[in-house]
Enzyme design. Sequence first.
Site, mmCIF file in Angstrom:
data_model
loop_
_atom_site.group_PDB
_atom_site.id
_atom_site.type_symbol
_atom_site.label_atom_id
_atom_site.label_comp_id
_atom_site.label_asym_id
_atom_site.label_seq_id
_atom_site.Cartn_x
_atom_site.Cartn_y
_atom_site.Cartn_z
ATOM 1 N N GLY A 94 0.805 -1.218 0.000
ATOM 2 C CA GLY A 94 0.000 0.000 0.000
ATOM 3 C C GLY A 94 0.839 1.270 0.000
ATOM 4 C CB THR A 95 3.829 2.270 1.974
ATOM 5 O OG1 THR A 95 3.182 1.972 3.213
ATOM 6 C CG2 THR A 95 4.692 3.502 2.133
ATOM 7 C CD GLN A 104 -7.292 -1.023 6.663
ATOM 8 O OE1 GLN A 104 -7.979 -2.035 6.801
ATOM 9 N NE2 GLN A 104 -6.067 -0.936 7.146
ATOM 10 C CB THR A 106 13.059 -9.793 -10.244
ATOM 11 O OG1 THR A 106 14.149 -9.554 -11.122
ATOM 12 C CG2 THR A 106 12.600 -11.229 -10.375
ATOM 13 C CB CYS A 123 1.655 2.659 10.748
ATOM 14 S SG CYS A 123 0.796 1.478 9.743
ATOM 15 C CB SER A 126 -1.972 -3.297 1.118
ATOM 16 O OG SER A 126 -1.013 -4.017 1.839
ATOM 17 N N GLY A 127 -1.838 -6.430 -0.244
ATOM 18 C CA GLY A 127 -2.151 -7.843 -0.067
ATOM 19 C C GLY A 127 -2.392 -8.267 1.372
ATOM 20 C CG HIS A 128 -0.110 -6.624 4.886
ATOM 21 N ND1 HIS A 128 -0.240 -6.257 6.201
ATOM 22 C CD2 HIS A 128 0.240 -5.511 4.214
ATOM 23 C CE1 HIS A 128 0.051 -4.963 6.326
ATOM 24 N NE2 HIS A 128 0.340 -4.485 5.131
ATOM 25 C CG ASN A 166 -5.876 3.688 8.633
ATOM 26 O OD1 ASN A 166 -6.227 4.659 7.963
ATOM 27 N ND2 ASN A 166 -4.902 3.762 9.508
#
Length: 385
Positions: A71-72, A178, A236, A324, A198-200, A150
């Site tokens: 996300g960042t 979110q 990569t 964060c 964001s994946g996580h 968030n």
Amino acid sequence: MKTVYFDNNATTKVADEVLKEIKPLFCELYGNPSSMHTFGGQIGRRIRKAREQVARLLGCDPAEIIFTSGGTESDNAAIKGTLAAVPDKRKVITTRVEHPAVLTACRELANHGYTVVELAVDKEGRLDLADLEEKLDDDTALVTIMYANNETGVIFPVAEIAKLVTGKGVVFHTDAVQAVGKIPLDLSKSNIDLLSLSGHKLHAPKGVGVLYVRKGTRLAPFMVGGHQEAGKRAGTENVPGIVGLGKACELAAENIEEENDRVKFLRDKLESTLLQKCPGSRLNGDKDNRLPNTSNISFEYIEGEAILLMLDKYGICASSGSACTSGSLEPSHVLRAMGVPFTAAHGSVRFSLSRYNTEQDVDYTIEKMPPIIDKLRELSPFVNK
Ligand code: PLP
């Protein structure tokens, strides 16, 4: 001791189905997707599939998906990439309640001659669209406004905002980190130019994300080197992360409505019981326009951190402010922007649920938490005894 995990806006468990999909990519199928040989080539196919899975969840074309490290990076790339592509315009509009990934990037721009406008929110955390409209002018290069907050879960009317902003010829970016996977979202029916995810946050691994770039949107490459990701983001590819994110998006697309209802039921039970059983508690954020998984409650005159430490003794994980920024003694910038009094902003706790929470988790927390609040109130130097 059992762990009750109510900190899913900070990060989520990787889904078993996701883990199964990515395991072989470390030691068996480890080729480089840019290689000419078949061994590497088969990895390219997996990345294409993941791109399609993400695009299906978002309602966009796979060619509009750029994989990033999270996300960042997506937020920074959207902001800096747009400004580099539109060098003659020097104004950016955002809000006071953005995640630091957006807010810090915008505030830095002010040191480089940009005008940065941070829109205010009301006490429920809502934006005034007339205020936004008034601030849009010919010098505005970008408007960046989050989809859902968030800390409070408050959802902004992003479709309406995107229409307003792009109607004036200004690029619109939304930080949907979110929102994606928690509420349905259809980019084919919206005017959003750029979107971060964001994946996580949706049961994929950490260190992978997406920047959606609507076809025709001007965006300077934000990482230069090789020609991965259509020359927009060199490096990569994080193959396990990307494949995992694809699978997580597929799972979210399959179950979103059903899960929403179940998670909302659990969240509402937790929230209403705590508000009822803990004197001096109040809900933060627009009750009706929120993510179904998030509840932010203030317990007046006690420290959020003290509550978290005591919950931790019972294995209950929550957060105060955003993960964060925790560790800092400043109360949350989001709650302060909403005008939440200092004494309540300091005592805020965010519970964020996921599909892996159970009613037992909720019942356990409802049992443990009220005595913790009573005890901390007794110890509080701010309460008249
Ligand atoms: N934007 C929002 C709204 C977030 O909640 C977060 C993480 O908490 C981020 C951006 C940053 O995402 P990442 O951790 O993938 O860099």
